[in-house]
Structure formats: structure tokens, C-alpha cells
Write a protein that holds these residues in place. Structure first.
Motif, short mmCIF file in Angstrom:
data_model
loop_
_atom_site.label_atom_id
_atom_site.label_comp_id
_atom_site.label_asym_id
_atom_site.label_seq_id
_atom_site.Cartn_x
_atom_site.Cartn_y
_atom_site.Cartn_z
N LEU A 104 -1.00 -5.33 -2.18
CA LEU A 104 -1.12 -4.01 -1.59
C LEU A 104 0.16 -3.69 -0.83
N HIS A 152 -5.39 8.35 17.28
CA HIS A 152 -5.97 9.38 16.43
C HIS A 152 -6.33 10.61 17.27
N GLU A 184 -3.71 2.34 19.60
CA GLU A 184 -5.00 3.01 19.86
C GLU A 184 -5.65 2.51 21.15
N ASN A 206 -6.13 6.46 8.78
CA ASN A 206 -6.54 5.05 8.68
C ASN A 206 -5.86 4.41 7.47
N GLY A 207 -5.30 3.23 7.69
CA GLY A 207 -4.68 2.51 6.59
C GLY A 207 -3.26 2.93 6.27
N ALA A 208 -2.67 3.82 7.09
CA ALA A 208 -1.32 4.32 6.79
C ALA A 208 -0.24 3.25 6.99
N GLY A 209 -0.54 2.27 7.86
CA GLY A 209 0.45 1.20 8.08
C GLY A 209 0.91 1.07 9.53
N LYS A 210 0.26 1.77 10.44
CA LYS A 210 0.70 1.76 11.84
C LYS A 210 0.61 0.36 12.44
N THR A 211 -0.56 -0.27 12.30
CA THR A 211 -0.75 -1.60 12.89
C THR A 211 0.14 -2.62 12.19
N THR A 212 0.39 -2.42 10.92
CA THR A 212 1.31 -3.32 10.21
C THR A 212 2.72 -3.22 10.80
N GLN A 258 -4.89 -3.38 18.79
CA GLN A 258 -6.02 -2.51 18.41
C GLN A 258 -7.34 -3.27 18.52
N ALA A 301 1.77 -2.06 1.89
CA ALA A 301 1.36 -1.42 3.15
C ALA A 301 2.48 -0.61 3.78
N TYR A 358 1.15 -6.93 1.11
CA TYR A 358 0.15 -7.95 1.41
C TYR A 358 -0.35 -8.56 0.10
#
Ligand SMILES: Nc1ncnc2c1ncn2[C@@H]1O[C@H](COP(=O)(O)OP(=O)(O)OP(=O)(O)O)[C@@H](O)[C@H]1O
Ligand SMILES: [Mg+2]
Length: 242
Positions: free
Chosen positions: A21, A195, A163, A43-49, A88, A23, A14
Motif C-alpha cells: 500500500l 479533522h 488529532e 482518513n487514511g490520507a497519510g498524516k500519521t504516517t 493519535q 501511503a 507499507y
């Protein structure tokens, strides 16, 4: 058989210039048709990406992704038709009713007479009595239910839930999972991020662990659970990948 989902050496950076960053880094993953797969990670691991890339909303910087054999970049419409994503974030148009929202979504896929299936989704998700309510008049959990129904209107072979149970009460969790398990039993492939590890433990045949944009482990749930709980495995795998 064509895999349901295939990631090949996918990277995502990104931003540009000095502010970038990373991702996702070199993510390769194949999910077979009929699987119920959990993508886990902090959180922030890249799942939604990863999900954004599958749905064509996020452009990968490297690599390629296919959904039911259709390349997300070069065969976008076919890939999107094969996919239903429950996002999400709660996004909706406040001026439409629940039923209108689902009819409009059906229209995007050229489905003009879809009310039988819409009713089945509304019933399974406990929304039938809200069918004529405006979206803005729904509670947060109810809006999430509509997002689930919206993702399913075109009966996509691949269903992605990002999620889906965040902020959702026990009753809906149960009815949602019953419905999704039924669809999985009919051959739909399910990709879930959560989660709530007990959900992944109970529902999924395989789990993938993402850490800081790297897919550090993919395992059969049953073999993982033979030696520890999913939570213990999650902590161990992420610590080892440090
Ligand atoms: N549009 C964007 N622009 C810049 N950075 C982004 C963007 N979207 C996500 N990121 C960053 O990419 C990384 C991965 O985010 P992502 O949303 O994929 O994580 P996640 O695993 O879904 O996390 P969560 O469990 O919190 O939902 C994070 O560091 C995030 O801040
Ligand atoms: Mg996310």
C-alpha cells in the motif's frame, strides 16, 4: 535559518510482495521555525504516517526528513530530542501515576530536576489535581492531556499534535490551544493534524492538504480564507486533485 521540518521527496510503501500500500508519494514540505502549520486530509490520507516518519517510528521507503536540521535516519537521537509528538493513539503505562509518567519521560532526556516545568504543564492542562492518580484511573480525555504533557517535558522546539482534540471537552480544547499558542509565541514550531477545520482556521498560518498520500496543496491560511471558508477550500482542493 534552518527549517524546523523538511521532507524531501518522501515515499512510504507499507507491506511487501503482492500486498503493498502506497501511503505517501513524493512528499516534499518545508516548515519554517515559528510556524503553526496544519496538515489536513481525509482518513487514511497519510498524516500519521508523515508524523511517524518524522519521529523515526516509520521508515520511509524513499526520501529523507530533517527536524531542526537533524536527519531522522542518520542523526536519530538529535532529531528526536528536537521533537515532541502527541500521538493519535492513547498509549500509556497503567501502573504509573501522572507525575511518575512525566518524570520517567523527563529521564529519557536526561532531565532529573524537571518538576517546575512538569507543574507548569500540569497546571496549563488542568491536570494538577490528578498528578498523583494512576494512569489507569484517568478518563480518556485526561489520558490525552497527559500525552500532551509527555510530549512537552523536554521543551522541544518542534511540537507535533496528531488529532489532539479528538474526544476532548470544550474547556480542555480552550486551555490546550491557549498553552500551545503561548509556546508558539515563544518560538516553538507547531505541526497539527485535525479533522476540526475551525481549529486549523483559527490557529494556523499555513495549511497543507494531503490526499491519498500526495501533498496536493500548501497555502497561507489568510489568502485561502479571503475567498472561501477553510471547509469550502478543503472540499474544492481535494475534488480538483482527483
Ligand atoms: N502499519 C501499517 N501497515 C500497513 N498499512 C498502514 C500502516 N499504517 C498505516 N497504513 C495505511 O496507510 C494509509 C495512511 O494511513 P495514516 O494513518 O497515515 O492516515 P491518516 O491520514 O493519519 O488518517 P486518519 O485521519 O484516519 O488518522 C492508510 O491507508 C492506512 O491503512
Ligand atoms: Mg492519523
Amino acid at each position: 535559518m534552518t527549517p524546523a521540518v523538511s521532507f524531501q521527496a518522501v515515499g512510504k510503501v507499507y507491506g511487501s510482495g503482492a500486498k503493498t500500500l502506497s501511503a505517501l508519494t513524493d512528499v516534499s514540505l518545508t516548515i519554517e521555525q515559528g510556524e503553526f502549520f496544519a496538515l489536513l486530509g481525509p482518513n487514511g490520507a497519510g498524516k500519521t504516517t508523515m508524523i511517524g516518519i518524522m519521529s523515526g517510528l516509520v521508515r520511509p521507503t524513499q526520501g529523507s526528513v530533517q527536524v531542526m536540521g537533524f536527519d531522522v535516519q542518520s542523526q536519530g537521537p538529535e532529531a528526536r530530542r528536537a521533537l515532541g509528538v502527541v500521538p493519535q493513539e492513547l498509549v500509556f503505562d497503567p501502573f504509573f501515576t501522572v507525575r511518575e509518567t512525566l518524570r520517567i519521560q523527563s529521564g529519557f532526556f536526561g532531565l532529573s530536576k524537571n518538576d517546575d516545568w512538569i507543574d507548569e504543564c500540569l497546571t496549563a492542562l488542568g491536570l494538577l489535581d490528578k498528578a498523583n492518580a494512576n494512569m489507569r484511573a484517568l478518563s480518556g480525555g485526561m489520558k490525552r492531556r497527559v500525552l500532551v504533557a509527555q510530549a512537552l517535558v523536554h521543551r522541544p522546539p518542534v511540537i507535533v499534535l496528531d488529532e489532539p482534540t479528538a474526544g476532548v471537552d470544550i474547556d480542555l480544547r480552550e486551555s490546550l490551544w491557549r498553552f500551545i499558542q503561548k509556546l508558539n509565541g515563544q518560538g516553538h514550531t507547531i505541526l497539527l493534524t485535525t479533522h476540526y477545520l475551525e481549529e486549523a482556521e483559527q490557529l494556523c498560518n499555513r495549511v497543507g492538504f494531503l490526499k491519498k498520500g500526495r501533498l496536493v496543496s500548501v497555502q497561507d491560511t489568510s489568502s485561502l480564507l479571503a475567498s472561501s471558508s477553510l471547509e469550502q477550500a478543503f472540499r474544492r482542493i481535494l475534488a480538483e486533485a482527483a
